[in-house]
Write a protein that holds these residues in place. Structure first.
Motif, PDB file in Angstrom:
ATOM      1  N   GLN A   1     -10.981 -84.307 137.481  1.00 28.36           N
ATOM      2  CA  GLN A   1     -12.001 -84.910 136.234  1.00 28.36           C
ATOM      3  C   GLN A   1     -12.335 -83.355 135.427  1.00 28.36           C
ATOM      4  N   ALA A   2     -12.566 -82.366 135.983  1.00 28.69           N
ATOM      5  CA  ALA A   2     -12.852 -81.262 135.293  1.00 28.69           C
ATOM      6  C   ALA A   2     -11.740 -81.109 134.235  1.00 28.69           C
ATOM      7  N   GLY A   3     -10.212 -81.164 134.706  1.00 30.32           N
ATOM      8  CA  GLY A   3      -9.087 -80.746 133.749  1.00 30.32           C
ATOM      9  C   GLY A   3      -9.143 -81.889 132.640  1.00 30.32           C
ATOM     10  N   ARG A   4      -9.512 -83.107 133.155  1.00 27.05           N
ATOM     11  CA  ARG A   4      -9.330 -84.107 132.146  1.00 27.05           C
ATOM     12  C   ARG A   4     -10.468 -83.736 131.038  1.00 27.05           C
ATOM     13  N   ASP A   5     -11.700 -83.487 131.275  1.00 31.57           N
ATOM     14  CA  ASP A   5     -12.874 -83.132 130.380  1.00 31.57           C
ATOM     15  C   ASP A   5     -12.273 -81.747 129.494  1.00 31.57           C
ATOM     16  N   LEU A   6     -11.766 -80.933 130.037  1.00 32.31           N
ATOM     17  CA  LEU A   6     -11.366 -79.620 129.479  1.00 32.31           C
ATOM     18  C   LEU A   6     -10.306 -80.394 128.245  1.00 32.31           C
ATOM     19  N   LEU A   7      -9.206 -81.003 128.700  1.00 32.77           N
ATOM     20  CA  LEU A   7      -8.087 -81.128 127.695  1.00 32.77           C
ATOM     21  C   LEU A   7      -8.534 -82.388 126.629  1.00 32.77           C
ATOM     22  N   SER A   8      -9.545 -83.126 127.179  1.00 29.66           N
ATOM     23  CA  SER A   8     -10.032 -84.192 126.120  1.00 29.66           C
ATOM     24  C   SER A   8     -10.883 -83.441 125.133  1.00 29.66           C
ATOM     25  N   ALA A   9     -11.391 -82.569 125.525  1.00 22.11           N
ATOM     26  CA  ALA A   9     -12.337 -81.810 124.432  1.00 22.11           C
ATOM     27  C   ALA A   9     -11.632 -81.089 123.540  1.00 22.11           C
ATOM     28  N   GLY A  10     -10.526 -80.335 124.094  1.00 23.45           N
ATOM     29  CA  GLY A  10      -9.484 -79.595 123.298  1.00 23.45           C
ATOM     30  C   GLY A  10      -8.764 -80.603 122.373  1.00 23.45           C
ATOM     31  N   LEU A  11      -8.211 -81.905 122.756  1.00 20.81           N
ATOM     32  CA  LEU A  11      -7.671 -83.023 121.912  1.00 20.81           C
ATOM     33  C   LEU A  11      -8.507 -83.185 120.887  1.00 20.81           C
TER      34      LEU A  11
ATOM     35  N   ASN B   1       4.192 -77.426 129.524  1.00 19.43           N
ATOM     36  CA  ASN B   1       4.598 -78.923 129.622  1.00 19.43           C
ATOM     37  C   ASN B   1       3.312 -79.922 130.279  1.00 19.43           C
ATOM     38  N   LEU B   2       2.918 -80.668 129.145  1.00 19.92           N
ATOM     39  CA  LEU B   2       2.020 -81.583 129.625  1.00 19.92           C
ATOM     40  C   LEU B   2       2.630 -82.823 129.444  1.00 19.92           C
ATOM     41  N   GLY B   3       3.895 -82.855 129.701  1.00 16.99           N
ATOM     42  CA  GLY B   3       4.772 -84.198 129.746  1.00 16.99           C
ATOM     43  C   GLY B   3       4.861 -84.896 130.915  1.00 16.99           C
ATOM     44  N   GLN B   4       5.833 -84.203 131.712  1.00 19.00           N
ATOM     45  CA  GLN B   4       5.999 -85.009 132.921  1.00 19.00           C
ATOM     46  C   GLN B   4       4.809 -84.710 133.755  1.00 19.00           C
ATOM     47  N   GLY B   5       4.236 -85.661 134.684  1.00 17.13           N
ATOM     48  CA  GLY B   5       3.147 -85.737 135.569  1.00 17.13           C
ATOM     49  C   GLY B   5       3.066 -84.941 136.906  1.00 17.13           C
ATOM     50  N   PHE B   6       3.247 -83.685 136.977  1.00 16.72           N
ATOM     51  CA  PHE B   6       3.192 -83.022 138.161  1.00 16.72           C
ATOM     52  C   PHE B   6       2.047 -81.733 138.014  1.00 16.72           C
ATOM     53  N   PRO B   7       1.386 -81.721 139.394  1.00 19.60           N
ATOM     54  CA  PRO B   7       0.335 -80.455 139.221  1.00 19.60           C
ATOM     55  C   PRO B   7       1.237 -79.146 139.351  1.00 19.60           C
ATOM     56  N   ASP B   8       0.501 -78.343 138.827  1.00 21.13           N
ATOM     57  CA  ASP B   8       0.954 -77.041 138.771  1.00 21.13           C
ATOM     58  C   ASP B   8       0.474 -76.062 139.759  1.00 21.13           C
TER      59      ASP B   8
ATOM     60  N   ALA C   1      -0.505 -84.709 129.995  1.00 20.90           N
ATOM     61  CA  ALA C   1      -0.813 -84.381 131.366  1.00 20.90           C
ATOM     62  C   ALA C   1      -2.137 -83.384 131.798  1.00 20.90           C
ATOM     63  N   PHE C   2      -3.163 -83.725 132.214  1.00 20.22           N
ATOM     64  CA  PHE C   2      -3.804 -82.781 132.514  1.00 20.22           C
ATOM     65  C   PHE C   2      -4.027 -82.247 134.122  1.00 20.22           C
ATOM     66  N   CYS C   3      -3.140 -82.333 134.634  1.00 20.37           N
ATOM     67  CA  CYS C   3      -3.086 -81.869 136.083  1.00 20.37           C
ATOM     68  C   CYS C   3      -2.348 -80.517 136.280  1.00 20.37           C
ATOM     69  N   LYS C   4      -3.171 -79.717 135.369  1.00 16.41           N
ATOM     70  CA  LYS C   4      -2.855 -78.368 135.415  1.00 16.41           C
ATOM     71  C   LYS C   4      -3.920 -77.423 135.789  1.00 16.41           C
ATOM     72  N   ARG C   5      -3.656 -76.118 135.754  1.00 18.60           N
ATOM     73  CA  ARG C   5      -4.772 -75.128 136.200  1.00 18.60           C
ATOM     74  C   ARG C   5      -5.502 -74.900 134.879  1.00 18.60           C
ATOM     75  N   PRO C   6      -7.028 -74.701 134.955  1.00 22.36           N
ATOM     76  CA  PRO C   6      -7.841 -74.730 133.938  1.00 22.36           C
ATOM     77  C   PRO C   6      -7.397 -73.459 132.733  1.00 22.36           C
ATOM     78  N   GLU C   7      -6.961 -72.563 133.344  1.00 20.96           N
ATOM     79  CA  GLU C   7      -6.521 -71.583 132.301  1.00 20.96           C
ATOM     80  C   GLU C   7      -5.039 -72.080 131.446  1.00 20.96           C
ATOM     81  N   VAL C   8      -4.267 -72.850 132.037  1.00 21.46           N
ATOM     82  CA  VAL C   8      -3.242 -73.438 131.323  1.00 21.46           C
ATOM     83  C   VAL C   8      -3.727 -74.399 130.224  1.00 21.46           C
ATOM     84  N   LEU C   9      -4.659 -75.127 130.720  1.00 22.18           N
ATOM     85  CA  LEU C   9      -5.276 -76.352 129.690  1.00 22.18           C
ATOM     86  C   LEU C   9      -6.080 -75.657 128.452  1.00 22.18           C
ATOM     87  N   ARG C  10      -6.502 -74.464 128.947  1.00 19.15           N
ATOM     88  CA  ARG C  10      -7.303 -73.735 128.017  1.00 19.15           C
ATOM     89  C   ARG C  10      -6.374 -73.196 126.868  1.00 19.15           C
TER      90      ARG C  10
END
Ligand code: PMP
Ligand code: GLN
Length: 425
Positions: free
Chosen positions: A331-341, A45-52, A404-413
């Motif tokens: 910011q690290a989450g943003r960078d991870l997901l930005s790169a993936g997108l 769920n990268l929809g609703q903005g809440f941290p995991d 939404a990128f407010c998730k754990r790195p493994e989830v974003l990966r």
């Protein structure tokens, strides 16, 4: 438009619809729809903005202590507990040099959501025009409607890209020397043109959801000038005040000349401390404005979140290292997901703030964000939000999709891996 996905049409006993006409255009919020879809399909769920992950253990423990000690288990005071009002006033002074009297210039609310509703219900008469930056957060349109106001959107648009530059490249510096990232920008001429004799209020959101735009010093100075010139009230939603990246700086509009007495500043603990379920928010403003907002607020919830108010007061006093760490992780989450997108083929508007990345799906050969987001869970097991729901001018938002990128790195990966399937077919 607005941020809702279906229109309630159930008829009542007679020909008249049950739902009043002010709310008739608003169905279920996109966040509820998309989170339900994520559950149903087992998607990320990268929809609703809440941290995991929850916020600091010490803050959680502060809530437990308050509950156990019997603090806040009965109705707290209407304006909020003194400890939290003082902590909010200290925070505004320490961070921004804004002086607020905790007794008369701070009001605790049930999240920023109630603060927004109470401010609009208190300050807007039927027929008043309220200018809001489009795309806008979902509750704005509904609250303006409930207040009987008329919303006047001013559209943020992607800044033109210098030829050949990468989509997330930086734009030239701001007037005060800070680098303004390329992304969605406000057209100040359009804002000026939107002001009429009927304009009562500007409803601002900076840092901005869903684009991640942070209004610059120069932009805020011009907005302040406009507000003073036309004697407008301003409500600023600053819930992402601490979630700013790449050295971007959040500046409250209330710090500009002539703004202290006409600005209602809103924030909340949800994003800053990663406890979005606690719903502790606050308003800071001149005493007359706080009194007006409280007049509406007292009949909405009266009070809320008793023990969590004590925990939020302790949280606001956390050392700078906490706020720096939060920013760094996000910011690290943003960078991870930005790169993936980017790798998956989206055009990425790298955000300077918030939990969210807005993308353009046209490079993927898609153009309808709604259809895209509805199909995405079945296609690859990822949920996102179609930005079109945040627009009156739906066509303007059609190709944009928010992740939404407010998730754990493994989830974003894992999400990035799934997204890559879009490119690989
Ligand atoms: N304003 C904006 C821009 C938001 O994104 C949100 C969602 N977090 C809110 C207000 C609501 O905040 P709260 O959860 O404190 O009610
Ligand atoms: N602010 C959150 C977002 O934009 C959602 C809050 C809500 O569900 N209303 O995703």
């Amino acid at each position: 438009m607005a941020a809702m996905t279906s229109t309630a049409s159930a008829a009542g006993p007679g020909p008249r619809p049950l739902l009043n006409r002010r709310l008739a255009e608003f169905g279920t919020t996109i966040f509820a729809e998309m989170s339900a879809l994520a559950l149903r399909t087992g998607s990320i769920n990268l929809g609703q903005g809440f941290p995991d992950t929850d916020g600091p253990e010490a803050v959680r423990e502060a809530a437990v202590r308050a509950l156990r000690d019997g603090r806040g288990n009965q109705y707290p005071p209407g304006p909020g507990i003194p400890e939290l009002r003082t902590a909010v006033a200290d925070h505004q002074r320490r961070r921004y040099g804004l002086e607020c009297d905790p007794d008369t210039e701070v009001l605790v609310t049930a999240g920023a959501t109630e603060a927004i509703a109470a401010a609009l219900l208190a300050l807007v008469e039927p027929g008043d025009e309220v200018i809001a930056l489009e795309p806008y957060y979902d509750s704005y349109a509904a609250c303006i409607a409930m207040a009987g106001g008329t919303r006047v959107p001013v559209t943020l648009r992607p800044a033109p890209r210098p030829d050949g530059a990468a989509p997330d490249g930086a734009a030239p510096g701001d007037a005060d020397g800070a680098a303004a990232p390329r992304g969605f920008r406000l057209d100040l001429d359009e804002l000026r043109d939107a002001v009429t004799k009927r304009t009562r209020l500007l409803l601002l959101n900076t840092p901005h959801n869903p684009t991640g735009t942070v209004l610059t010093h120069a932009e805020l100075a011009e907005i302040a000038r406009l507000a003073v010139e036309h004697d407008l009230l301003v409500v600023t939603d600053e819930v992402y005040e601490h979630l700013v990246y790449d050295g971007a700086r959040h500046i409250p509009l209330a710090t500009f000349p002539g703004m202290r007495e006409r600005t209602v500043t809103i924030s909340s603990a949800g994003k800053t401390f990663s406890f979005t379920g606690w719903k502790v928010g606050w308003v800071t403003a001149a005493a007359e404005l706080v009194t007006a907002v409280r007049s509406a607020k007292q009949f909405l919830t009266y009070v809320s979140s008793g023990p969590f108010q004590y925990a939020a007061a302790e949280a606001l006093a956390l050392p700078d290292s906490y706020f720096d760490g939060l920013r760094r992780d996000l910011q690290a989450g943003r960078d991870l997901l930005s790169a993936g997108l980017s790798e998956a083929g989206f055009e990425v508007y790298r955000p300077s703030a918030t939990y969210f990345i807005t993308t353009d799906i046209r490079p993927l050969g898609e153009s309808d964000g709604f259809a895209f987001c509805r199909a995405l869970p079945e296609r690859i097991g990822v949920v996102a939000i179609p930005n079109a729901v945040f627009y009156d001018h739906r066509h303007e938002g059609a190709p944009f999709v928010r992740f939404a990128f407010c998730k754990r790195p493994e989830v974003l990966r894992e999400a990035a891996e799934r997204l890559l399937k879009l490119r690989n077919g």
